[in-house]
Every structure is written in structure tokens, then in C-alpha cells.
Scaffold this motif. Structure first.
Motif, PDB file in Angstrom:
ATOM      1  N   SER A  21       0.800  -1.223   0.000  1.00 13.22           N
ATOM      2  CA  SER A  21       0.000   0.000   0.000  1.00 13.22           C
ATOM      3  C   SER A  21       0.831   1.270   0.000  1.00 13.22           C
ATOM      4  N   PHE A  22       2.132   1.152   0.306  1.00 11.75           N
ATOM      5  CA  PHE A  22       2.971   2.335   0.294  1.00 11.75           C
ATOM      6  C   PHE A  22       4.398   1.950  -0.105  1.00 11.75           C
ATOM      7  N   ALA A  23       5.137   2.959  -0.573  1.00  7.70           N
ATOM      8  CA  ALA A  23       6.552   2.792  -0.914  1.00  7.70           C
ATOM      9  C   ALA A  23       7.290   4.039  -0.463  1.00  7.70           C
ATOM     10  N   VAL A  24       8.400   3.839   0.200  1.00  8.62           N
ATOM     11  CA  VAL A  24       9.221   4.944   0.672  1.00  8.62           C
ATOM     12  C   VAL A  24      10.229   5.285  -0.412  1.00  8.62           C
ATOM     13  N   VAL A  25      10.285   6.569  -0.777  1.00 11.72           N
ATOM     14  CA  VAL A  25      11.255   7.058  -1.756  1.00 11.72           C
ATOM     15  C   VAL A  25      12.109   8.128  -1.076  1.00 11.72           C
ATOM     16  N   GLU A  26      13.128   8.589  -1.768  1.00 11.90           N
ATOM     17  CA  GLU A  26      14.099   9.497  -1.159  1.00 11.90           C
ATOM     18  C   GLU A  26      13.463  10.728  -0.522  1.00 11.90           C
TER      19      GLU A  26
END
Length: 169
Positions: A75-80
């Protein structure tokens, strides 16, 4: 707790239960989804940095979650610079850390997004499922959606590996 001869109400249980899902370790921090009983059970992206102090990343008025493939996940993705997530209406959002989330892609019809992963240049990879096919898409922060793979079967887990796209089919 007194029950007065009645069972537990759903509202009472929702205020007492905190669920934790989708744990990820990214750049020395832990990230997860957590239900927020103080705000009606809304699911929020949480982060705990090395100090151990946890904080909510996403706002309390926007629930995070995906029902892709009936079981959800990704449901989520961490990016820079922040986090990408699927909102409760199925739309894709991007939220730079410390700022307000922006709706980047709205869903059409029976579409659903899930299996988010970091993509190139601050974007995200996602599986977009519909009644006829699954697609792996790359989404830019500007909202450009590029279909990378299309299948009438099941697609999941898009990831960059050695400069190439890897996924399950």
C-alpha cells in the motif's frame, strides 16, 4: 470493563485495537501501516527513526490501503523525498516528508493499485489491476503513467534489480 449483559460494540473495539501491517526497513528507519483508533481506525503510514520515536507520516483524514488481488498489500513505498501510497479511494498519492499529500493518479472504474515500490527519479512502480488485466506501471511525480508489462494473468512485486525490472507473473 462492564458489559451490562451485551457483547462488545464494534465502535468500542475499533477504539481499543491498533493493527500493524506492511513493515519495511528503509535507510535505517522502520516504516509500517498502523490503524489509528483516535481517528476512526484510519490506517496511516508510520515511521520510527534510529531514536526509536515513532511518528505518523500521512494525515489522519486519509486512510491508506489497497485491496488489489483481494488481499491488498504493498500500500505504500518509501522514496528518497517522501512516500507514495494508495488512498482509501484507490488513488495514488505522493507525499514529500513534512508536506501535504498530492493525488497523482485517480482510478478509473474497477481499477485498483497495489504492490508499490520505489521507482526511478522519485517515482513509483505499481501493479494496476482491473477486471481484464494486470499491468505493471511506472508513475512519475508529475503523474505520467507508463505501462511496462500487461498480462491477462496475475502480476505482482515489481522491483528494480541490477537496472532491470523484476516481477512475479
Amino acid at each position: 470493563m462492564r458489559s451490562h449483559g451485551r457483547g462488545l460494540s464494534a465502535a468500542w473495539v475499533a477504539r481499543k485495537v491498533v493493527a500493524h501491517d506492511e513493515l519495511q526497513a528503509v535507510a535505517g528507519s522502520l516504516w509500517w501501516l498502523q490503524s489509528d483508533p483516535e481517528h476512526g481506525g484510519v490506517r496511516r503510514v508510520m515511521c520510527s527513526e534510529r531514536s526509536g520515536e515513532a511518528f505518523a507520516v500521512t494525515p489522519s483524514d486519509l486512510s491508506v490501503g489497497s485491496g488489489l488481488h483481494a488481499y491488498g498489500g504493498g500500500s505504500f513505498a518509501v522514496v528518497e523525498d517522501g512516500v507514495w501510497f494508495v488512498g482509501d479511494d484507490g488513488s495514488l498519492f505522493h507525499q514529500p516528508l513534512g508536506r501535504t499529500p498530492e493525488r497523482i493518479v485517480r482510478v478509473r472504474g474497477s481499477e485498483q493499485f497495489g504492490d508499490l515500490a520505489p521507482g526511478p527519479d522519485g517515482g513509483a512502480f505499481a501493479v494496476r489491476g482491473g477486471s481484464a488485466a494486470d499491468e505493471i506501471v511506472a508513475v512519475s511525480p508529475a503523474g505520467v503513467v507508463q505501462v511496462l508489462v500487461r498480462s491477462s494473468g496475475f502480476l505482482s512485486c515489481p522491483r528494480l534489480s541490477g537496472g532491470r525490472l523484476a516481477y512475479l507473473e
